[in-house]
Design an enzyme around this catalytic site. Structure first.
Site, PDB file in Angstrom:
ATOM      1  N   HIS A   1      -6.744  -0.116   2.904  1.00  0.00           N
ATOM      2  CA  HIS A   1      -6.265   1.173   2.408  1.00  0.00           C
ATOM      3  C   HIS A   1      -5.995   1.156   0.910  1.00  0.00           C
ATOM      4  O   HIS A   1      -5.370   2.065   0.372  1.00  0.00           O
ATOM      5  CB  HIS A   1      -5.031   1.593   3.206  1.00  0.00           C
TER       6      HIS A   1
ATOM      7  N   ASP B   1       1.805   6.960   0.281  1.00  0.00           N
ATOM      8  CA  ASP B   1       0.753   6.106  -0.277  1.00  0.00           C
ATOM      9  C   ASP B   1       0.907   5.899  -1.778  1.00  0.00           C
ATOM     10  O   ASP B   1       0.866   6.853  -2.565  1.00  0.00           O
ATOM     11  CB  ASP B   1      -0.610   6.747   0.022  1.00  0.00           C
TER      12      ASP B   1
ATOM     13  N   ARG C   1      -8.480   5.106   1.424  1.00  0.00           N
ATOM     14  CA  ARG C   1      -7.741   4.479   0.319  1.00  0.00           C
ATOM     15  C   ARG C   1      -6.675   5.387  -0.299  1.00  0.00           C
ATOM     16  O   ARG C   1      -5.632   4.907  -0.748  1.00  0.00           O
ATOM     17  CB  ARG C   1      -8.715   4.065  -0.793  1.00  0.00           C
TER      18      ARG C   1
ATOM     19  N   ASP D   1      -0.999  -6.699   3.399  1.00  0.00           N
ATOM     20  CA  ASP D   1      -0.995  -5.722   4.483  1.00  0.00           C
ATOM     21  C   ASP D   1      -1.824  -4.494   4.102  1.00  0.00           C
ATOM     22  O   ASP D   1      -1.783  -4.045   2.955  1.00  0.00           O
ATOM     23  CB  ASP D   1       0.462  -5.292   4.752  1.00  0.00           C
TER      24      ASP D   1
ATOM     25  N   ASN E   1       0.817  -1.211   0.000  1.00  0.00           N
ATOM     26  CA  ASN E   1       0.000   0.000   0.000  1.00  0.00           C
ATOM     27  C   ASN E   1       0.850   1.261   0.000  1.00  0.00           C
ATOM     28  O   ASN E   1       0.409   2.321  -0.437  1.00  0.00           O
ATOM     29  CB  ASN E   1      -0.917   0.009   1.234  1.00  0.00           C
TER      30      ASN E   1
ATOM     31  N   GLU F   1      -5.550  -8.095   4.882  1.00  0.00           N
ATOM     32  CA  GLU F   1      -5.732  -7.511   6.209  1.00  0.00           C
ATOM     33  C   GLU F   1      -6.719  -6.363   6.121  1.00  0.00           C
ATOM     34  O   GLU F   1      -6.388  -5.269   5.668  1.00  0.00           O
ATOM     35  CB  GLU F   1      -4.403  -6.995   6.772  1.00  0.00           C
TER      36      GLU F   1
HETATM   37  C1  QV4 Z   1       3.700   8.967  13.259  1.00  0.00           C
HETATM   38  C2  QV4 Z   1       2.314   9.549  13.512  1.00  0.00           C
HETATM   39  C3  QV4 Z   1       1.766  10.162  12.274  1.00  0.00           C
HETATM   40  C4  QV4 Z   1       2.726  11.217  11.828  1.00  0.00           C
HETATM   41  C5  QV4 Z   1       4.118  10.609  11.641  1.00  0.00           C
HETATM   42  C6  QV4 Z   1       5.135  11.685  11.321  1.00  0.00           C
HETATM   43  O1  QV4 Z   1       1.459   8.501  13.957  1.00  0.00           O
HETATM   44  O2  QV4 Z   1       0.477  10.692  12.491  1.00  0.00           O
HETATM   45  O3  QV4 Z   1       2.260  11.738  10.626  1.00  0.00           O
HETATM   46  O4  QV4 Z   1       4.567   9.919  12.805  1.00  0.00           O
HETATM   47  O5  QV4 Z   1       6.257  11.107  10.734  1.00  0.00           O
HETATM   48  C7  QV4 Z   1       4.968   3.940  12.626  1.00  0.00           C
HETATM   49  C8  QV4 Z   1       4.758   4.694  13.927  1.00  0.00           C
HETATM   50  C9  QV4 Z   1       3.843   5.880  13.700  1.00  0.00           C
HETATM   51  C10 QV4 Z   1       4.473   6.784  12.635  1.00  0.00           C
HETATM   52  C11 QV4 Z   1       4.641   5.948  11.368  1.00  0.00           C
HETATM   53  C12 QV4 Z   1       5.307   6.733  10.257  1.00  0.00           C
HETATM   54  O6  QV4 Z   1       4.188   3.831  14.893  1.00  0.00           O
HETATM   55  O7  QV4 Z   1       3.696   6.578  14.927  1.00  0.00           O
HETATM   56  O8  QV4 Z   1       3.601   7.872  12.361  1.00  0.00           O
HETATM   57  O9  QV4 Z   1       5.467   4.790  11.655  1.00  0.00           O
HETATM   58  O10 QV4 Z   1       6.586   7.085  10.594  1.00  0.00           O
HETATM   59  C13 QV4 Z   1       2.912  -0.797  11.728  1.00  0.00           C
HETATM   60  C14 QV4 Z   1       2.676  -0.142  13.084  1.00  0.00           C
HETATM   61  C15 QV4 Z   1       2.580   1.358  12.955  1.00  0.00           C
HETATM   62  C16 QV4 Z   1       3.818   1.885  12.238  1.00  0.00           C
HETATM   63  C17 QV4 Z   1       3.820   1.246  10.845  1.00  0.00           C
HETATM   64  C18 QV4 Z   1       4.958   1.708   9.964  1.00  0.00           C
HETATM   65  O11 QV4 Z   1       1.487  -0.662  13.651  1.00  0.00           O
HETATM   66  O12 QV4 Z   1       2.529   1.923  14.267  1.00  0.00           O
HETATM   67  O13 QV4 Z   1       3.783   3.292  12.150  1.00  0.00           O
HETATM   68  O14 QV4 Z   1       3.951  -0.172  11.007  1.00  0.00           O
HETATM   69  O15 QV4 Z   1       6.164   1.504  10.569  1.00  0.00           O
HETATM   70  C19 QV4 Z   1      -4.873   0.392  10.973  1.00  0.00           C
HETATM   71  C20 QV4 Z   1      -4.749  -0.132   9.555  1.00  0.00           C
HETATM   72  C21 QV4 Z   1      -4.080  -1.483   9.486  1.00  0.00           C
HETATM   73  C22 QV4 Z   1      -2.765  -1.500  10.288  1.00  0.00           C
HETATM   74  C23 QV4 Z   1      -3.096  -1.057  11.704  1.00  0.00           C
HETATM   75  C24 QV4 Z   1      -1.882  -1.000  12.589  1.00  0.00           C
HETATM   76  O16 QV4 Z   1      -6.014  -0.205   8.941  1.00  0.00           O
HETATM   77  O17 QV4 Z   1      -3.824  -1.786   8.141  1.00  0.00           O
HETATM   78  O18 QV4 Z   1      -3.678   0.245  11.705  1.00  0.00           O
HETATM   79  N1  QV4 Z   1      -2.110  -2.806  10.242  1.00  0.00           N
HETATM   80  C25 QV4 Z   1      -1.037  -3.102   9.270  1.00  0.00           C
HETATM   81  C26 QV4 Z   1       0.101  -3.881   9.909  1.00  0.00           C
HETATM   82  C27 QV4 Z   1       0.849  -2.984  10.859  1.00  0.00           C
HETATM   83  C28 QV4 Z   1       1.486  -1.863  10.087  1.00  0.00           C
HETATM   84  C29 QV4 Z   1       0.708  -1.382   8.950  1.00  0.00           C
HETATM   85  C30 QV4 Z   1      -0.498  -1.935   8.600  1.00  0.00           C
HETATM   86  C31 QV4 Z   1       1.335  -0.406   8.065  1.00  0.00           C
HETATM   87  O19 QV4 Z   1      -0.376  -5.039  10.510  1.00  0.00           O
HETATM   88  O20 QV4 Z   1       1.799  -3.693  11.605  1.00  0.00           O
HETATM   89  O21 QV4 Z   1       1.718  -0.742  10.979  1.00  0.00           O
HETATM   90  O22 QV4 Z   1       2.092  -1.159   7.122  1.00  0.00           O
HETATM   91  O23 QV4 Z   1      -5.902  -0.258  11.665  1.00  0.00           O
HETATM   92 CA    CA Z   2      -3.675   3.632  -0.120  1.00  0.00          CA
END
Ligand code: QV4
Ligand code: CA
Length: 517
Positions: A221, A187, A178, A217, A120, A253
């Site tokens: 989105h 994105d 999305r 994953d 994504n 997911e």
């Molecule tokens: C942060 C702020 C943002 C801000 C940004 C500034 O939250 O608002 O704009 O800093 O740079 C990490 C950090 C997060 C950070 C982001 C970008 O935790 O704080 O943004 O990086 O730097 C995993 C973790 C996330 C992590 C992400 C990327 O859970 O915390 O973000 O990896 O490293 C929703 C979705 C679902 C998702 C779920 C967690 O619908 O799809 O949230 N689940 C999947 C995976 C999950 C993964 C992702 C998606 C993204 O299972 O493990 O997120 O690939 O429900």
């Molecule tokens: Ca998207």
């Protein structure tokens, strides 16, 4: 192309038959996969040979194998692997050579590999410009450039997203969900044929190496049509291990607990979908929250508002919600609540609903401050240089070095086998006490009894099993011709007496035809 058209016909005309991308592709006597979260490829290869194959596990979901940006603040969080830098197979879990070796060795013992596909987005906007990535590939998040793919600014959704911040601001708006950034992750413009091709090229490399399918994953989105377009470009599986014309298993997911702008129904025509209601609601029941009782599980499954069983991928917890990420919240049962977790996994594996996945975790220094775990980011057991530690195996078959290995807990491992033994058998002979004592059978192949009440249980039940002595596979198991735990006698008329104290280490009992003396 023809293959996908065929896929459409199958979905439309022969609904109900498990075909193509809905089929997990596991060996036919295997019914579960395990998520070896953050494991190294070397360790997974060894685990397939020494444990998963011999104990009937069908496959392994692995952490994303493609190159990611290295996050230093906080120090090497597990979630850096959800921030792609390129599609090179090169991460803390290992390089391409080790990946190929793992796939070959696991496939050779009938344990298949399912790749967590992060398609994504690329890394977070905050990564900046550099080459601090697991293989040294450069990136420039200001210019939106990933030359190792290559992607440039036109390959991202910046123009399509209509929010001021560029991020998802309102989950009630499907367009934002999305087209805008999920927590600032760049994105991808997945509607572009070019982007679809780059992703398909990556997935096809993995397919050709021999993987059996993908966890998609953040599927919620992406527009369903775009995921479908990528699927259409995918090769059939490698015929060294799979039948001619076998399509990769797809499980998307999508977190849909209800009340959102979009629903799992948009995705169930493409492949299977994660049913997040499953773990959230089962957690409530086993924890006895909101007045829930195990007797209410009588119509578990579609009767609880879940998607149709042959589209669902289910688990008690996953790598996100075991640490407060994603959805599900406080009800989720994890290894931290070992006794209740084992009951939940036991119930899941005994019940016919869905395709089941077991979570296998690493321990981290959980630390709640004002209700939030401030260490929810902590990465896998690792050395000071950031490299991941090997999984060590103790004499008693459990794991060391911070690896939890729930899949090696006797109760869980034996229930994985139970599910294989009763595969295809109907749920029958349900019994409950109107509270938290329940029992049910799976045809004439297996029977399970739970006591989650605060008082002892002593009941005689109709099991459907043939007369004889059976070993309880929870308190022990059958070894040679003896039971190492409780022994259950089934009478001529298929009755058996079950005594489960509320203080028992694991307040449930399970027997099946392969554990008969
Ligand atoms: C942060 C702020 C943002 C801000 C940004 C500034 O939250 O608002 O704009 O800093 O740079 C990490 C950090 C997060 C950070 C982001 C970008 O935790 O704080 O943004 O990086 O730097 C995993 C973790 C996330 C992590 C992400 C990327 O859970 O915390 O973000 O990896 O490293 C929703 C979705 C679902 C998702 C779920 C967690 O619908 O799809 O949230 N689940 C999947 C995976 C999950 C993964 C992702 C998606 C993204 O299972 O493990 O997120 O690939 O429900
Ligand atoms: Ca998207």
């Amino acid at each position: 192309m023809t293959r996908m058209l065929l896929g459409f016909v199958v979905v439309g005309v022969l609904a109900g038959i498990c075909a193509a991308q809905f089929n997990p592709n596991v060996l036919c006597d295997r019914t579960s996969i395990v998520h070896l979260f953050e494991w190294r490829w070397e360790d997974i290869a060894a685990e397939c040979e020494r444990y998963l194959g011999p104990n009937g596990f069908g496959g392994v979901q692995i952490s994303p194998p493609n190159e990611n940006v290295i996050v230093k603040n906080p120090d090497r969080p597990w979630w850096e692997r959800y921030q792609p830098a390129s599609y090179k197979i090169c991460t803390r879990s290992g390089d391409e050579h080790q990946f190929r070796d793992m796939v070959t060795r696991c496939n050779n013992v009938g344990v298949y590999i399912y790749v967590d596909a992060v398609i994504n987005h690329m890394c977070g906007a905050g990564a900046g410009k550099g080459n601090v990535s697991t293989c040294g590939s450069p990136y420039d998040t200001i210019k939106r450039e990933f030359p190792a793919v290559p992607y440039s600014s036109v390959d991202f959704n910046d123009k399509k997203c209509k929010t001021e911040s560029g991020g998802i601001e309102n989950y009630g708006d499907a367009n934002q969900v999305r087209d805008c950034q999920l927590v600032s992750l760049l994105d991808l413009a997945l509607e572009k044929e070019y982007v679809q091709s780059k992703i398909a090229d990556y997935l096809n490399v993995l397919i050709d190496i021999g993987v059996a399918g993908f966890r998609v994953d953040a599927a919620k989105h992406m527009w369903p049509g775009d995921i479908l377009a990528v699927n259409r470009k995918l090769n059939d599986l490698n015929t060294r291990w799979f039948h001619n014309g076998t399509q990769p298993f797809i499980y998307q997911e999508v977190i849909d607990l209800g009340g959102e702008a979009l629903s799992v129904n948009e995705y169930i025509g493409i492949g299977r979908v994660t049913e997040f209601k499953y773990g959230a609601k089962l957690g409530n029941v086993i924890r006895k929250l909101n007045g829930e009782k195990m007797s209410y599980l009588k119509n578990w499954g579609e009767g609880w508002g879940f998607m149709q069983s042959d589209r669902a991928l289910v688990f008690v917890d996953n790598h996100d919600n075991q640490r407060g990420h994603g959805a599900g919240g406080a009800s989720i049962l994890t290894f931290w609540d070992a006794r209740l977790h084992k009951m939940a996994v036991g119930f899941m594996l005994a019940h016919p609903y869905g395709f089941t996945q077991i979570m296998s975790s690493f321990r981290w220094p959980r630390n709640f401050v004002n209700g939030k775990d401030v260490n929810d980011w902590v990465g896998p057991p690792s050395y000071n240089n950031g490299s991941t530690m090997a999984v060590t195996i103790n004499e008693d078959t459990t794991c060391g070095s911070g690896w939890v290995c729930e899949h090696r807990w006797r109760q869980i491992k034996n229930m994985v086998i139970f599910r294989n033994v009763v595969n295809g058998q109907a749920l029958i002979n349900w019994w409950d006490n109107g509270n938290n004592q329940i029992a049910f059978g799976r045809g004439r192949a297996g029977f399970i009894v739970f006591n989650n009440d605060n008082w002892d249980m002593d009941v005689t039940l109709y099991t459907g099993l043939s007369p004889g002595k059976y070993c309880d596979i929870i308190s022990g198991q059958k070894e040679g011709n003896v039971c190492t735990g409780k022994q259950i006698s089934v009478s001529e008329n298929s009755l058996a007496n079950f005594v489960i104290k509320s203080s028992d280490e694991d307040p449930f009992v399970a027997i099946h035809v392969n554990a008969k003396l």
